[in-house]
Structures are given as structure tokens and as C-alpha cells.
Design an enzyme around this catalytic site. Structure first.
Site, short mmCIF file in Angstrom:
data_model
loop_
_atom_site.label_atom_id
_atom_site.label_comp_id
_atom_site.label_asym_id
_atom_site.label_seq_id
_atom_site.Cartn_x
_atom_site.Cartn_y
_atom_site.Cartn_z
N SER A 15 29.97 3.43 -29.31
CA SER A 15 28.77 2.83 -29.88
C SER A 15 28.92 1.32 -29.92
O SER A 15 29.96 0.77 -29.55
CB SER A 15 28.52 3.37 -31.30
OG SER A 15 29.59 2.99 -32.17
N TYR A 151 39.91 -7.36 -43.53
CA TYR A 151 39.32 -7.52 -42.20
C TYR A 151 39.65 -8.89 -41.62
O TYR A 151 40.04 -9.01 -40.45
CB TYR A 151 37.81 -7.34 -42.32
CG TYR A 151 37.04 -7.36 -41.03
CD1 TYR A 151 37.19 -6.34 -40.09
CD2 TYR A 151 36.13 -8.38 -40.75
CE1 TYR A 151 36.46 -6.34 -38.91
CE2 TYR A 151 35.40 -8.39 -39.58
CZ TYR A 151 35.57 -7.37 -38.66
OH TYR A 151 34.84 -7.37 -37.49
N LYS A 155 41.75 -9.66 -38.24
CA LYS A 155 41.08 -10.35 -37.13
C LYS A 155 41.70 -11.72 -36.86
O LYS A 155 41.78 -12.15 -35.71
CB LYS A 155 39.58 -10.47 -37.41
CG LYS A 155 38.85 -9.14 -37.40
CD LYS A 155 38.95 -8.42 -36.05
CE LYS A 155 38.05 -7.20 -35.98
NZ LYS A 155 38.12 -6.52 -34.66
#
Length: 271
Positions: A15, A151, A155
Site C-alpha cells: 500500500s 519514529y 528515521k
């Protein structure tokens, strides 16, 4: 740069940005390898693509499955020309409220597993002396964003790994690209983990009104074709933030120059 006849292997391809990259590269003549956990959703994406495809389902945290998938990908057709480390999960919780297990899970999926998959593929691409490695980071991998401490940590780490790897491979014909998207209209916010590790289950307005995945994919692949090393795909304030924290080409060139001048050979000799 033409992608006709090249093979692009994309993780997190069921997706969002991953699926959109698969469609766009296929439209440009590439063969596609699709990976993710959900074989049915991967098969649905493959069914939309009018090109040669291979579905390789696995969980990025399963090292044994990942290594088996890598072997199959390398052995399919003419090997892997493009690898996209795209699998990941986001977060929506304040640090003070967040269980440590959430940090471990997000960093495992978004950083450690992406490094492991790349490391498994490195002997193949370096032996070929060509190829492109793409790491899907985030604007939150360049700018610390509230409610996303885990996160951001993952990252930011992915950018650091990619930048160091780029320098190491700079004399070997392998290009490394860091992609920093801002808000793209995907399920990233809906699937984000909350303080106790449960899925958030709802999206953000800024995400819903974000860049269409197909448009993001087009921008990313155009930038790869132009051999752009750091690719910012964002608009408005997010774009401005990303550009403020963009790593300048001059600095990337300087670090690559260290390798060209024998820095790694000297370090190896001294160890």
C-alpha cells in the site's frame, strides 16, 4: 536514466508509497519484486501491474525469512538493480507516556530491519558494481517532530546509516538515495502506534490532504533518475523544514572524497 528492463525490489509494497512506487516503476518498464507481510494485498498490487512481477511476502523482523527472500530476489531474472527499504510504522504519543516496548518495536521495524535487509543485499550489488539503494525516511528524519520521538529516532538513524553507506559505496558504482516525504495521503497515521503499542486507528487531516501517493512516487523516481542523493517530497511548511535541514551536496561530496582519498583503506590497515 532509463529503467527499462531493470528490477526494482520494494519492501512495504502492499500500500501507500511502496505500492505507488511499484506502479510507477512498472509504467517505466521495470520488473517489480513486491515484499510485505500480507501476501493477498501484495498479489492485488501485482495484479494492477502490466509487467513482470514477483511476490515475496515476509516480515522484515524475521531474519531467516528475509535472508530467504533476498536469495530468491537475487536469483530472479537478472538480479536486483534497485532496492527500496520502505517498510515502516509511525507513532502518535508523547514520550512521557510511551512504553519502552513501543520504542523497541518502531526502531526494530523502521531502522534495524531495514539495515539488516540492506546488509544482506550488499554483496550482490557491490559485486555487480551498479544499482540504487533507496531508504524511505521522513521529514521527521531530518526535523524532530512532537508525538513521534521513537519514529524520529528511527528515521534519523536511517539517514545516518544511508549517508555513511553512500560514502563507502561511492567508488563502487552503487548509488544511495535518502527519501524524506512529508505528508502523503496514506494510512501511515491510521496505522501509527500509540503509547501502549496499540494502533491509533484514525488518520490526521494533514495526512488525508497530503500529496497523492502516485505523485510522490513520480517525484521520487524522477529524482533517482537524476541521481539526486537526498530527495525531499513535501509541500508548504514541511518542505521548508526539510530544505532547512537538507544535507548540502558539498558536504556529501567531501565525505565521498575522503573515501576516494583512501580513508577506508587507511582505517582498515590500522585496525
Amino acid at each position: 536514466m532509463s529503467f527499462e528492463g531493470k528490477t526494482a525490489w520494494i519492501t512495504g509494497a502492499s500500500s501507500g508509497i511502496g505500492a505507488a512506487l511499484a506502479r510507477e516503476w512498472a509504467a517505466r518498464g521495470a520488473r517489480i519484486i513486491l515484499s510485505g507481510r500480507d501476501e493477498g494485498r501484495l498479489a492485488a498490487v501485482a495484479g494492477e501491474i502490466a509487467t513482470d512481477t514477483l511476490v515475496l511476502p515476509f516480515d522484515v523482523r524475521d531474519d531467516e525469512a528475509m535472508l530467504a527472500a533476498t536469495e530468491k530476489a537475487i536469483g530472479w531474472r537478472d538480479g536486483v538493480d534497485i532496492f527500496v527499504a520502505n517498510a515502516g510504522v509511525s507513532q502518535r504519543s508523547a514520550a512521557v507516556d510511551t512504553d519502552m516496548s513501543v520504542y523497541r518495536e518502531i526502531i526494530d521495524i523502521d531502522l534495524t530491519a531495514q539495515i539488516a535487509a540492506t546488509q544482506a543485499l550488499l554483496p550482490h550489488v557491490t559485486a555487480r558494481g551498479s544499482g540504487h539503494l533507496l531508504f524511505i525516511s521522513s521529514i521527521a528524519g531530518k526535523v524532530g517532530v512532537p508525538m513521534r520521538t521513537a519514529y524520529c529516532a528511527a528515521k534519523f538513524g536511517l539517514v545516518g546509516y544511508a549517508d555513511a553507506l553512500r560514502a563507502e559505496l561511492s567508488q563502487q558504482g552503487v548509488s544511495v538515495h535518502v527519501v524524506c516525504p512529508g505528508s502523503v495521503a496514506t494510512d501511515v497515521s491510521r496505522n501509527a502506534l500509540t503509547a501502549d503499542g496499540s494502533k491509533r486507528g484514525r488518520s490526521d487531516k494533514v495526512i488525508d490532504n497530503g500529496i497523492a501517493p502516485g505523485e510522490a512516487a513520480r517525484r521520487i523516481i524522477d529524482a533517482v533518475a537524476a541521481n539526486q542523493r537526498e530527495i525531499i517530497v513535501a509541500e508548504g511548511m514541511e518542505e521548508a523544514m526539510g530544505e532547512m535541514r537538507r544535507t548540502q551536496d558539498q558536504l556529501l561530496d567531501q565525505v565521498a572524497g575522503m573515501v576516494a582519498a583512501g580513508y577506508m583503506d587507511k582505517m582498515k590497515a590500522e585496525s
